[in-house]
Design a protein around this motif. Structure first.
Motif, short mmCIF file in Angstrom:
data_model
loop_
_atom_site.label_atom_id
_atom_site.label_comp_id
_atom_site.label_asym_id
_atom_site.label_seq_id
_atom_site.Cartn_x
_atom_site.Cartn_y
_atom_site.Cartn_z
N PHE A 211 0.82 -1.21 0.00
CA PHE A 211 0.00 0.00 0.00
C PHE A 211 0.86 1.26 0.00
N ASP A 212 2.12 1.14 0.38
CA ASP A 212 3.00 2.30 0.44
C ASP A 212 3.77 2.54 -0.85
N ALA A 342 -4.45 2.12 -6.23
CA ALA A 342 -3.68 3.34 -5.94
C ALA A 342 -3.80 4.36 -7.06
N GLY A 404 -5.59 4.48 0.27
CA GLY A 404 -5.11 5.44 1.25
C GLY A 404 -5.30 4.99 2.68
N HIS A 406 -4.91 2.17 4.06
CA HIS A 406 -4.02 1.12 4.55
C HIS A 406 -2.54 1.48 4.50
N ARG A 407 -2.22 2.73 4.22
CA ARG A 407 -0.81 3.10 4.16
C ARG A 407 -0.19 3.16 5.54
#
Length: 422
Positions: A211-212, A342, A404, A406-407
């Protein structure tokens, strides 16, 4: 199975293993390079500074490791990263993502899992930590690291029920390895529970590092370049498709007589050695095909674009209107849907998503993704989305919100690693 028998099996299998590498090298020449590294004789320079070792087996794990590698390089400015792989596509992806770091990042193949080869590898690089991405647990590697005083961390860890059953069949071999890993950073609560059941002593839930991953600006620009060559045609992307899925999608696509005017089907097979095979599947059905590698002025009137390039998945997502995530029409476990989300793209998945079960279920629940029962339902859903801009916008907004939410897994993982190194 004892480690002794396991090691003996590796030694006996080596002629077959290298025969398979040579055979695969017919279509993917990278399999015929760097064989010495696979035996524990690395080409990269020996350790001269603090070395943080990250193992990312192939393309997916390497791409997922990007936020973690960048964070580690930033957190430890005097250290270097040793990045190991098992596949040439993973190695090429690592070079593409991290080549700009120069001597601060070195690459090698992971040696085969015999104590002798792994031990020689450890003596050469002298890493201060071994960080395994996702599912890569090798019994002799873990044992050799423990004997050499190198702590092992399994990060971004996931374990499906199917993999858990396979692990239990290996008995003490796998449970001993799990108990010798002092830190596991799991993606979900369910993953953590399954890993604990194998005996891992410390399992923390950090979320998924994927997620990042931030879409690179160059990939977005390449996506705009692709979109310009698609023109105004509605674009349905089938991403990371696996063997058997392309035929299902193509046949379902042909069964629909009233497709939106000019609709373009884009197929990106997961494995590059299948590019030619997939092109034959397309032309055998009377469809015209344009290959990405030959895309200059535009896609023209081609029915299908074959994505025969590596490292451009973000660009394909950026250029499409909706995307199917491959590996899910057949019982293969599915692929990562996070990159598509994303970029705010509506996502379609099949019924088989056990490799990314929780993320997929959450995406479906929030309205970012739609699950379909088969190829005909997949194509029908995609064509409805191509004709309904409002529905695409709504799903896209949900996808962005899902990504967003889960970042932050990278920062949590780095803090756990900091404690382990301390």
């Amino acid at each position: 199975m004892s480690r002794w028998l396991y090691s003996l099996a590796w030694w006996l299998a080596l002629p077959l293993v290298f025969g398979r590498l040579w055979w695969r090298g017919r279509k993917e020449p990278g399999y015929r390079a760097h064989w010495a590294e696979r035996l524990g004789f690395p080409d990269a320079a020996a350790a001269t500074r603090m070395t943080l070792w990250v193992h990312a087996v192939s393309v997916g794990e390497t791409r997922a490791s990007e936020p973690l590698v960048e964070a580690l390089l930033s957190s430890y400015p005097d250290a270097r990263i040793l990045l190991t792989h098992m596949t040439p596509t993973g190695r090429a992806t690592g070079k593409s993502l991290f080549g700009h770091h120069g001597e601060r990042l070195v690459q090698s193949y992971l040696p085969y899992d015999t104590g002798f080869m792994v031990g020689r590898f450890l003596r050469r690089f002298q890493p201060c930590v071994c960080i395994l991405m996702e599912t890569e647990v090798w019994p002799n590697l873990v044992h050799s690291c423990a004997r050499s005083g190198v702590p092992v961390a399994l990060v971004n860890a996931r374990l499906s029920e199917r993999s858990l059953r396979r692990g239990r069949k290996m008995g003490a071999l796998m449970s001993d390895a799990a108990r010798a890993i002092p830190l596991v950073a799991a993606q979900t609560d369910a993953d953590a529970a399954r890993i604990r059941s194998l005996g891992a002593p410390q399992v923390e839930v950090t979320g998924s590092i994927k997620f990042d991953v931030v879409p690179p600006q160059a990939a977005l620009e390449k996506g705009a370049w692709l979109r310009a060559r698609f023109g105004n045609r509605p674009v349905f992307l089938c991403a990371s498709t696996r063997e058997g899925e392309e035929a299902l999608v193509l046949d379902a696509w042909l069964r629909v007589a009233d497709r939106p005017r000019g609709a373009l089907l884009v197929i990106v097979p997961r494995h590059p050695q299948r590019f030619d095979e997939v092109e034959k599947l397309i032309t055998a059905r009377g469809l015209s095909v344009q290959r990405r590698s030959r895309l200059d002025a535009g896609v023209g009137d081609a029915d299908v674009l074959l994505g025969d390039s590596m490292g451009e998945m973000f660009a394909y997502y950026a250029a499409c209107d909706c995307a199917f995530i491959g590996g899910s029409l057949m019982p293969l476990g599915g692929q990562n849907l996070i990159e598509a989300c994303a970029l705010g793209k509506p996502v379609l998945v099949g019924e088989h998503t056990f490799n990314f079960a929780q993320a997929t279920e959450e995406a479906v629940a929030i309205g970012a993704a739609l699950r379909v029962p088969g190829a005909d339902a997949l194509v029908a859903a995609a064509l409805r989305l191509l004709e309904d801009e409002g529905a695409r916008a709504a799903m896209g907004a949900h996808a962005l919100a899902f990504a967003g939410r889960h970042r932050g897994a990278t920062l949590r993982t780095v803090e756990l690693l900091r404690r382990l190194l301390r």
